[in-house]
Motif scaffolding. Sequence first.
Motif, PDB file in Angstrom:
ATOM      1  N   GLY A 225       0.772  -1.342  -0.012  1.00 13.74           N
ATOM      2  CA  GLY A 225       0.031  -0.040   0.010  1.00 13.74           C
ATOM      3  C   GLY A 225       1.012   1.403  -0.023  1.00 13.74           C
ATOM      4  O   GLY A 225       0.654   2.257  -0.781  1.00 13.74           O
TER       5      GLY A 225
ATOM      6  N   ARG B  30      -4.978   1.220   3.482  1.00 15.91           N
ATOM      7  CA  ARG B  30      -3.557   0.539   3.262  1.00 15.91           C
ATOM      8  C   ARG B  30      -2.503   1.376   3.637  1.00 15.91           C
ATOM      9  O   ARG B  30      -1.444   0.498   3.916  1.00 15.91           O
TER      10      ARG B  30
ATOM     11  N   TRP C 254      -7.148   5.939   0.323  1.00 17.73           N
ATOM     12  CA  TRP C 254      -5.958   5.110   0.348  1.00 17.73           C
ATOM     13  C   TRP C 254      -5.554   4.921   1.853  1.00 17.73           C
ATOM     14  O   TRP C 254      -4.753   4.128   2.193  1.00 17.73           O
TER      15      TRP C 254
END
Length: 851
Positions: free
Chosen positions: A720, A848, A845
Motif C-alpha cells: 500500500g 492501506r 488510500w
Amino acid sequence: MPAYRERDVVSDAPEGLTCSEAQSRLREEGFNELPRTGHRSLPRIALEVVREPMFGLLIGAGLIYLLLGDHTEALLLLAFASISVMIAIVQESRSERVLEALRDLTSPRALVIRDGERQRIPGREVVRGDLIVLDEGDRVPADAQLLTAIDMQVDESLLTGESAPVGKVASGDASPGPRPGGDGLPFVFSGTLIVRGQGTARVTATGARSEIGRIGQALEAIDSAPPRLTLETRKLVRRFALFGLVACSLTVILYGLWRGSWLDALLAGIALGMSMLPEEFPLVLTVFTVMGAWRISRIRVLTRRASAIETLGAATVLCTDKTGTLTENRMTVVALAIDGDILRLDAGLPPALPDRFRHLIDHGRLACAPDPFDPMEKAFHALAAQHGHALPPASSTRVHSYGLRPDLLAVTQLWQGPGDSEVVIASKGAPEAIATLCRLDATARAALARDVDRMAADGMRVLAVAEATHHGNDWPASPTAFVFTLLGLVGLADPLRASVPEAVRECRSAGLRVVMITGDYPATALAIAGRAGLATDRCVSGDELAAMSDAELGRHVASIPVFARVMPDQKLRIVRALKAGGAIVAMTGDGVNDAPSLKAADIGIAMGGRGTDVAREAASLVLLDDDFGSIVRTVRLGRRIYDNLRKAMGYILAIHVPIAGLALLPLLTGLPLIFSPIHIAFLEMIIDPVCSVVFEAEQEEKDIMRRPPRAEDSHLFSSGLVYWSLLQGALVLAVIATLYLLALWRGMPEADVRALTFVSLVLANLGLVLVNRSFDSSVRGALRGGNRALWWVGSVALLLLGLALAWAPARTLFRFGPLHVDDLAIAVVPVVGLVIVLEALKRFWRGRLTA
C-alpha cells in the motif's frame, strides 16, 4: 548477648585442602570465573560495522559529492557516516560487557580454610573441594554444600527471582545439589547473598560449571539476529544501488553514442545516478534511531541497542518478571491475624489499632535481630516503629538466641532489662513450628491452618509469633522447654507497584499480551497477577514446564498467562517458544537469572534501579526509574517512531520518481537537459533534512495505542505504501513534465525553462511533505500542527531558491534564466492543484497506509 560468638560455628571444622592441592586443582580446572570464548576486540567490531552496506553507501555518496566539488554535501554525508559508525561500534562493544559484569559478580573475595588456617583469597582462586566460611553479608563465591549451618538464610533472587530469602540446613550427604530455590536445602550457589546466620561449606562447582556459570554459557550461546528493519532496508538499498548503477551506465553509453559528447554524457549519467542513489534510506534510519533514543531517554528509559526502537511498535507479547518488576522488591507486612480475625494492612490501617495487634507487632520485632540484614526482619522493625509500643525499653539487652534448626523452623530471642529477673521471650517462624512450641491441640492446630491457608492463598509468606517469660539465667538447650502462648500470624509480601494495573490495561488496549514469568511460588504469582490485572485462569509451574516437549510448549505457550517456579533455562525456553510461534517478544527483568531471556528476546528491558549489571548489559532498554508504566510510554514512542519512519521512507520514494524521471526525460527525447549534478545536490540539501529531521519530529497518530501491533511479516515498504508513493511521484512527474514540455513548446529560452521546471519541482517537493506528514489528517490539519523543523526547513529552502533565482552568480552556477511574477504563478498554481488532488486520493488510500 548471643549464645555464640562470630565464627564459632567453624571451630571444629575440618582443615580443608592444602595449598598445594588447591594450586594443583587451579591448574587442572582453571580459575573460578567465566571463560572468555568468542570475545570480539574493538578493531574487529569496527571492521564488521564498516563493512555494512548501508555505511558503505553513505561513505560512497559522500566521496562522489567530494569529487564533484560539493564539499558541504560531502562533509555532511561523511559526518553522518562517521557518527553512524561510532554509534554502532559503541553499541556492539557494550554488548561484549555482559559477561564481564557476570564475571565481577561471580568473583567476590572468599574466606577459605587451607592447611587448617583461614585465608582471605580472591574469589577467582577458589577451587572445587575448598572449605569456605560464610557469614551474614557474604557473597557466596562458588556452588557449595553446607557442612555446618546456624540460622542461615540466603537471598537467591538473582538466580530464582523469588523475593524472600530461603533457609539452609547442613547435610553430610554428598549427592549432587538441586537447582536454586526452596527452603531446607543444604546447598548454596555462587553469587547469592547470606542475609542471616553463618556456616561452612564444601565447594562443589566453580566457574562455568556453577549455576551462574550456566547462565553465562547460555548468554554466549545466544546470537542476536540483525533487526528485520535493518535487513529490509539493507536489501532495499542494494536494489536501488544496483538499479541506479545500471541506469547510470546505460545513460552514459547511449548519450555518448547518440549525441557524441562524452563529457556531457558523463555529467548526465552522474546526475541520473545521483537522483537514484538511495543514501537517504540509511541516513533516515540512523537519524531516527539516534533521535528516538534521545526522546526515549526523556521518559527515563535508556536505549542500549538502537535496533530495539524499530521493534517496539511490533511487540505482541510482554514477558514480565514479578520480583522488582511488577513488585517493589521489598518485603512488607501486609496482614495480621489473631484467632481468625485478619487485619489487612495493604488497604490502610484503622485509626486506632487494637492493642492485641500492637502486642503481636511488638513481639514479632522482638523475635528479630536488633540490627537485621534479613528483609523480612526489616519489615517487622519498620512496622513496629510505626505502630508498636516501642518494646522492649532501650536499656533491654538480648541475652540469648535460638536459631533455626531442621527439626524446628523458628527463631527465638530472649530479652532482659538491667536488674530485671524476668526475661521476655519472643519466637517467630513457620506456623507448624510455633504450634509445636505452644503445644496446641488438634482443634487449635486446625484453626491455625485455616488462617494460614487463607493468607497464603493471597500470595503471602506466613509466619507465626509466640511469647513466653522466664526467670533466671539458666537457659535450656531447646526453646521447647519454655511455655509459649500463640499471639497470631503475620503475612508478608512484596507489594505491587502502584503504576502496574493501569500499565497492564494500556498494554491490553494496544494489543500487547502480558505474561508473568517468575521463580516464585504459584500461589504468590497468581495473587500478584490478579492484583496487576493479568489473567489468572491458568498457571504452569517449572516442573510442569520441564515435562513438556518443545512441541507441546509451542502449542500451549500462547494461552498461558502465568509461569511460576521457573528456572533461568526455562525462561529462555518460553521466550524461544513464543518467538517460534511468530510473536515479537519484549522481556523485562532485573536479576542474573533474567539475562539469557533478556538477550534472546526481540526487546530486552532491564530495571535500572534494582537491576543487576548483568541484566542491564544483556538488555536492549533499561528503565532508569524501574517504573513498569514507562514500558507503555516506550511502546507508544516506538510506534510513533516507526510510523514516522514509514512516512519518511514513503516520501523519499515519492520524490525520487519525478527527480529520476526529469533527469531521464531529456535523454530519451533529445530535449535540453534539465538537471546537472549541482541541481541534484541542491535538491538533496532539501530532501535530507526533510526526510530525517522534519518527519522524525512529527506527532503521533490519534489511534496509535488503539490499533493492534503490526503483523510479524509486515514490511517497512508495504504494498500500500509503495503504490501510494509511486502514485504521488508519478503525478508530480506528470505535472512537472507537462510544464517543461509546454514551456519548450511556447519557445521559452532553455535557461528559463530550466528555472521554471526546477522551481516547480522544489514547490512540489514541499507539497509532498505536507501530504505525507500524516496518514490520517488533512493538509489543513498538518499546517496547524506544530512542527518547528518543517517551518525552518521550508523557510530555508525557499530562501535558498530565491537566492538562486535573484543572485546573478548563483543564476550562472545553476544556469537559470530570470523568472517573472507570471512565471512563478505558472509554477505555483499547478502544484497547489496537485496537493488538493493528492489529499483527496489519500482519503481513499488511508486504510492501506496503516495496514
